[in-house]
Write a protein that holds these residues in place. Sequence first.
Motif, short mmCIF file in Angstrom:
data_model
loop_
_atom_site.label_atom_id
_atom_site.label_comp_id
_atom_site.label_asym_id
_atom_site.label_seq_id
_atom_site.Cartn_x
_atom_site.Cartn_y
_atom_site.Cartn_z
N ASN A 27 37.66 0.50 39.54
CA ASN A 27 39.07 0.34 39.21
C ASN A 27 39.81 0.06 40.51
OD1 ASN A 27 41.91 1.20 38.91
ND2 ASN A 27 41.26 1.63 36.83
N ILE A 29 42.86 0.33 41.53
CA ILE A 29 43.79 1.34 42.04
C ILE A 29 43.02 2.47 42.73
CG2 ILE A 29 45.61 2.93 41.40
CD1 ILE A 29 46.70 0.39 40.83
N LEU A 32 42.00 1.53 46.13
CA LEU A 32 43.08 1.71 47.10
C LEU A 32 43.16 3.15 47.57
CD1 LEU A 32 45.99 -0.47 45.72
CD2 LEU A 32 44.69 -0.82 47.78
N VAL A 76 51.43 -3.99 49.64
CA VAL A 76 50.90 -5.31 49.31
C VAL A 76 49.71 -5.18 48.36
CG1 VAL A 76 49.92 -7.39 50.26
CG2 VAL A 76 51.75 -6.26 51.45
N VAL A 78 49.03 -2.80 46.03
CA VAL A 78 49.44 -2.52 44.65
C VAL A 78 50.08 -3.75 44.03
CG1 VAL A 78 51.00 -1.16 43.25
CG2 VAL A 78 49.61 -0.04 44.94
N ALA A 79 50.87 -4.51 44.82
CA ALA A 79 51.48 -5.73 44.29
C ALA A 79 50.40 -6.74 43.90
CB ALA A 79 52.42 -6.34 45.31
N LEU A 80 49.35 -6.86 44.74
CA LEU A 80 48.24 -7.77 44.42
C LEU A 80 47.54 -7.34 43.14
CD1 LEU A 80 46.41 -8.53 47.76
CD2 LEU A 80 47.29 -10.17 46.14
N VAL A 81 47.29 -6.01 43.01
CA VAL A 81 46.61 -5.53 41.80
C VAL A 81 47.44 -5.83 40.57
CG1 VAL A 81 45.82 -3.46 40.61
CG2 VAL A 81 45.32 -3.76 43.01
N LEU A 82 48.77 -5.66 40.68
CA LEU A 82 49.64 -5.96 39.54
C LEU A 82 49.56 -7.44 39.18
CD1 LEU A 82 52.90 -3.92 40.11
CD2 LEU A 82 51.02 -3.48 38.58
N ARG A 83 49.57 -8.29 40.21
CA ARG A 83 49.51 -9.74 39.98
C ARG A 83 48.20 -10.12 39.29
NH1 ARG A 83 53.55 -13.29 41.29
NH2 ARG A 83 52.81 -15.38 40.87
N TYR A 85 46.30 -8.15 37.58
CA TYR A 85 46.29 -7.57 36.24
C TYR A 85 47.04 -8.45 35.26
CZ TYR A 85 47.13 -4.28 32.49
OH TYR A 85 47.17 -3.68 31.27
N ARG A 86 48.16 -9.02 35.72
CA ARG A 86 48.95 -9.87 34.83
C ARG A 86 48.15 -11.14 34.46
NH1 ARG A 86 53.82 -10.22 37.80
NH2 ARG A 86 54.29 -8.07 37.30
N ALA A 91 42.14 -4.41 35.44
CA ALA A 91 42.17 -3.95 36.82
C ALA A 91 40.77 -3.61 37.30
CB ALA A 91 43.08 -2.73 36.96
#
Lengths: 103, 162
Positions: A27, A29, A32, A76, A78-83, A85-86, A91
Motif C-alpha cells: 500500500n 501510504i 510512505l 509531494v 501523498v500528492a503523488l499517491v492521490l494523483r 489513485y485518481r 493505491a
Amino acid sequence: MIATHHIFVLSALLLSVGLFVLLTKRNAIVLLMGLELILNAANLNLIAFNRLYADALHGETMAVFVMVIAVCEAAVGVALVLRVYRHYATAVPDQINQLKDPS
Amino acid sequence: MATFFFYGWCGVIVAGLLTLAMSKKIIHAALGLLAVLVALAGIYALLSAELLAVIQLMVYAGGVLVLILFGIMLTGRLSDQPMRIESRHVGMGLVVSAALFLTLVVFVGPAFLSVAPTDKPGSLRALSLSLFSEYTLAFELAGILLLVSLIAGAVMASSRQS
C-alpha cells in the motif's frame, strides 16, 4: 546518562523495521510511513552523535534540515499517491502496471 | 532517572513499530507511527535537544501524520470495507531487515561502546544562533524548497485537468 550504544541500537531497529515495511507492504501510504521511519532513524543518530562533542551543534542543525526534507517528501509523496489513485483507482503499487509488457 | 524514561520511551517505540509492521488495518498502522514519533520526541528531550523535540512533535506528529491520515481518507473510499494492508514476501523481508539490524548491531555497534557522551546543556539558543549565522544560506534554501514542494503538492493534488 544514556549510553550512545543503546541509542545506536534503537536507531538500527527503526531503520530495519522501516526497511521491512518498505519491502513487504502493498500500500503506497504505508510505504510512505516506512520512509518516515528511516528518516527518523537517521535523525536519532545525528542527535545522539552530536552529544559526543561538547560545543558543536552541526548534528542537531543537520537534523533540523532532515526534518524539512522529510516534510517536503511527505507532502509531494501523498500528492503523488492521490494523483495515481485518481488515475488507476488503486493505491497498490503492484496494480500500477500500465507500462508492463502484456505478453 | 533519565535511563528509566529512556527505556520507557523505547518500549513505546517497540510497541508502535510492532503495530506498524504487523497490523492489517491501515489506521492502526498510522497510530503505531504516531506512537513512534511521539516517543522519539521524548527521547530527543532526554538527549537535551529540546528544540528538536518540539519540532518533532509539531512537524511530524502534527503535520506529516495528519497528511498521511488525509491520504488514507482520500484513497480508501472505493469500498465500505476498512482498507486492509496486504503483505507479500514477508519471510524475505524479515530475513533482509534482520540481517541489516544484526550487521549494524554486531559489527558497527561495538565501535560506540567506548565513547562517552558529554553532558550537554540545552542547546536552544546556540542552535538558533547557528541557524541564522553559520547556516543562513541553507536556511533560506530550505525555505525555497518548502515553497516549491507546497506548489508541487497543490498542483499534483488538484483535480483540474490542464
